[in-house]
Design an enzyme around this catalytic site. Sequence first.
Site, PDB file in Angstrom:
ATOM      1  N   HIS A 200      -0.831  14.649  -2.035  1.00  9.48           N
ATOM      2  CA  HIS A 200      -1.573  13.326  -2.610  1.00  9.48           C
ATOM      3  C   HIS A 200      -2.832  13.802  -3.154  1.00  9.48           C
ATOM      4  O   HIS A 200      -3.868  14.440  -2.690  1.00  9.48           O
ATOM      5  CB  HIS A 200      -1.614  12.357  -1.412  1.00  9.48           C
ATOM      6  CG  HIS A 200      -2.951  11.149  -1.943  1.00  9.48           C
ATOM      7  ND1 HIS A 200      -3.954  11.269  -1.331  1.00  9.48           N
ATOM      8  CD2 HIS A 200      -2.768  10.467  -2.767  1.00  9.48           C
ATOM      9  CE1 HIS A 200      -4.717  10.243  -1.866  1.00  9.48           C
ATOM     10  NE2 HIS A 200      -3.717   9.596  -2.663  1.00  9.48           N
TER      11      HIS A 200
ATOM     12  N   LYS B 287       4.313   8.342 -11.657  1.00 12.90           N
ATOM     13  CA  LYS B 287       4.322   7.515 -10.564  1.00 12.90           C
ATOM     14  C   LYS B 287       3.955   5.864 -10.979  1.00 12.90           C
ATOM     15  O   LYS B 287       2.720   5.804 -11.611  1.00 12.90           O
ATOM     16  CB  LYS B 287       3.453   7.916  -9.495  1.00 12.90           C
ATOM     17  CG  LYS B 287       3.420   6.911  -8.141  1.00 12.90           C
ATOM     18  CD  LYS B 287       2.447   7.178  -7.295  1.00 12.90           C
ATOM     19  CE  LYS B 287       2.539   8.565  -6.658  1.00 12.90           C
ATOM     20  NZ  LYS B 287       1.550   9.038  -5.664  1.00 12.90           N
TER      21      LYS B 287
ATOM     22  N   LYS C 174       3.007   1.914  -9.372  1.00 13.43           N
ATOM     23  CA  LYS C 174       2.716   1.322  -8.336  1.00 13.43           C
ATOM     24  C   LYS C 174       3.597   0.049  -7.981  1.00 13.43           C
ATOM     25  O   LYS C 174       3.741  -0.629  -9.269  1.00 13.43           O
ATOM     26  CB  LYS C 174       1.014   1.089  -8.189  1.00 13.43           C
ATOM     27  CG  LYS C 174       0.258   2.240  -8.363  1.00 13.43           C
ATOM     28  CD  LYS C 174       0.242   2.681  -6.651  1.00 13.43           C
ATOM     29  CE  LYS C 174      -0.748   4.093  -6.749  1.00 13.43           C
ATOM     30  NZ  LYS C 174      -1.034   4.437  -5.640  1.00 13.43           N
TER      31      LYS C 174
ATOM     32  N   ASP D  60       5.015   3.704  -5.609  1.00  8.42           N
ATOM     33  CA  ASP D  60       4.163   3.693  -4.167  1.00  8.42           C
ATOM     34  C   ASP D  60       3.814   2.437  -3.764  1.00  8.42           C
ATOM     35  O   ASP D  60       3.395   1.512  -4.879  1.00  8.42           O
ATOM     36  CB  ASP D  60       2.809   4.665  -4.839  1.00  8.42           C
ATOM     37  CG  ASP D  60       2.076   4.795  -3.654  1.00  8.42           C
ATOM     38  OD1 ASP D  60       2.122   4.158  -2.537  1.00  8.42           O
ATOM     39  OD2 ASP D  60       1.058   5.308  -3.891  1.00  8.42           O
TER      40      ASP D  60
ATOM     41  N   ASP E 113      -2.257  15.635   2.495  1.00  6.78           N
ATOM     42  CA  ASP E 113      -3.650  15.577   1.461  1.00  6.78           C
ATOM     43  C   ASP E 113      -4.667  16.314   2.456  1.00  6.78           C
ATOM     44  O   ASP E 113      -5.005  16.441   3.414  1.00  6.78           O
ATOM     45  CB  ASP E 113      -4.265  14.152   1.454  1.00  6.78           C
ATOM     46  CG  ASP E 113      -5.590  14.077   0.782  1.00  6.78           C
ATOM     47  OD1 ASP E 113      -6.601  14.854   0.956  1.00  6.78           O
ATOM     48  OD2 ASP E 113      -5.795  13.149  -0.240  1.00  6.78           O
TER      49      ASP E 113
ATOM     50  N   GLU F  56       0.491  16.035  -8.138  1.00  4.85           N
ATOM     51  CA  GLU F  56      -0.018  14.575  -8.774  1.00  4.85           C
ATOM     52  C   GLU F  56      -1.140  14.840  -9.725  1.00  4.85           C
ATOM     53  O   GLU F  56      -2.085  15.468  -9.245  1.00  4.85           O
ATOM     54  CB  GLU F  56      -0.289  13.686  -7.473  1.00  4.85           C
ATOM     55  CG  GLU F  56      -0.581  12.470  -8.251  1.00  4.85           C
ATOM     56  CD  GLU F  56      -0.907  11.362  -7.101  1.00  4.85           C
ATOM     57  OE1 GLU F  56      -0.663   9.947  -7.319  1.00  4.85           O
ATOM     58  OE2 GLU F  56      -1.207  11.768  -5.999  1.00  4.85           O
TER      59      GLU F  56
ATOM     60  N   ASN G 168       2.069   1.787  -1.073  1.00  4.60           N
ATOM     61  CA  ASN G 168       0.618   1.728  -0.501  1.00  4.60           C
ATOM     62  C   ASN G 168       0.479   0.969   0.758  1.00  4.60           C
ATOM     63  O   ASN G 168      -0.290   0.150   0.914  1.00  4.60           O
ATOM     64  CB  ASN G 168      -0.618   1.406  -1.491  1.00  4.60           C
ATOM     65  CG  ASN G 168      -0.620   2.434  -2.606  1.00  4.60           C
ATOM     66  OD1 ASN G 168      -0.140   2.159  -3.474  1.00  4.60           O
ATOM     67  ND2 ASN G 168      -1.355   3.424  -2.265  1.00  4.60           N
TER      68      ASN G 168
ATOM     69  N   ASP H  49      -3.927  -0.788  -6.513  1.00  5.26           N
ATOM     70  CA  ASP H  49      -2.539  -0.810  -5.915  1.00  5.26           C
ATOM     71  C   ASP H  49      -2.235  -2.150  -4.986  1.00  5.26           C
ATOM     72  O   ASP H  49      -3.078  -2.973  -5.185  1.00  5.26           O
ATOM     73  CB  ASP H  49      -2.375   0.566  -4.912  1.00  5.26           C
ATOM     74  CG  ASP H  49      -3.249   0.596  -3.646  1.00  5.26           C
ATOM     75  OD1 ASP H  49      -3.568  -0.260  -3.442  1.00  5.26           O
ATOM     76  OD2 ASP H  49      -3.768   1.719  -3.734  1.00  5.26           O
ATOM     77  N   ALA H  50      -1.474  -2.092  -4.396  1.00  2.00           N
ATOM     78  CA  ALA H  50      -1.015  -3.420  -3.491  1.00  2.00           C
ATOM     79  C   ALA H  50      -1.916  -3.916  -2.627  1.00  2.00           C
ATOM     80  O   ALA H  50      -2.081  -5.119  -2.245  1.00  2.00           O
ATOM     81  CB  ALA H  50       0.365  -3.237  -2.939  1.00  2.00           C
TER      82      ALA H  50
END
Length: 362
Positions: free
Chosen positions: A299, A166, A168, A197, A272, A319, A199, A22-23
């Site tokens: 999550h 989803k 990213k 998302d 979560d 998810e 992140n 992810d980022a």
Amino acid sequence: MSVISHATAYLVDLPVEVPRTDAVQAFLKQETIFVEIETADGGHGRGYAYTIGTGGTAVLAMLTDYLLPRLLGQDAARPEAIWRDLHGATRATTVGAITSLALAAVDTAVWDWRARAAGLPLWRLAGGAKDRIPLYDTEMGWLHLSPDELVEGARSAQHSGMTGVKVKIGKPSLADDVDRLTAVRSALGPSFDIMVDANQSMTLAEAVRRSRALAHLDLFWLEEPLPADDIAGHERLARATAIPIAVGESMYSAGQFAEYLTRGAATIVQADVARVGGITPWLKIAHLAEAHNVAICPHFLMELHVSLCAAVPNSRYLEHIPQLRAITRSGIEVADGHALAPAQPGLGIDWDLDAIDNLRTT
């Protein structure tokens, strides 16, 4: 008697099933922390928590050095009392990830014992609101994937019956984020749900900028655009965009969710169960969100969250990220893009105990 007579904890490392980026980070491995309890009447329960690559041994130390000795002699039929006692005994290290993850491993074991003792699946014991939950896929939406790969993955999810994916975001160039999402929207049509998302990678100014650039794509939510402790920033962003703001995977207490909801800084809650400290606080957060007329879409951890989503009325999506196949004999049951609530008593996870033993690191 339901007095806890034995408790043990151990660690199992699972490799990621596909590369996940992810980022801000990569999912390196799943450090899976197990707790097993036995009661004087012969009952047993198994719970777990996880990390995505670091901290697992610290969670294990918290359990073996502090929580499990205090757990012995307590009544497994009283999860609220156990959770409150263990939380109070470790107050100097709460709110924090290590303590919350350790509490979750204990709490899920206690609920597993309780459901088994009652002869009920967890989702029925915890509320029984529904027997299935829609799935959205994250596994083919990682940041390193090309637009063509994103489209291929989204089409696969759509063909399987899922109604959302989803993707990213957080590429250095806004144009790249726009191009990737435009490709998915164009390929899948207007009725398919697309979640994005970030992140926690953005400033407020950048989140406002990107949300405006993406508004025409009719996104289902914008997830973790800002650092999780920036409640004021999320509040301002929620007022600046029509895209629903989703938060929660990086929050570790019910009080944090209460503040977000009170201030209108979250319009989707993603608690979560491992990171908030277990099933006991997760249910409080879900009902708190319900009282604010906000949906909960947890999550990760689909194998456990399927039961919790089925337990409460305000769950909207589960998810889809498979990660336990190396240590389970079967996965969640899926029909028409929905995950079905498990029928067997307990957490409903079909553990492969031989595989777990073979992968133990402690």
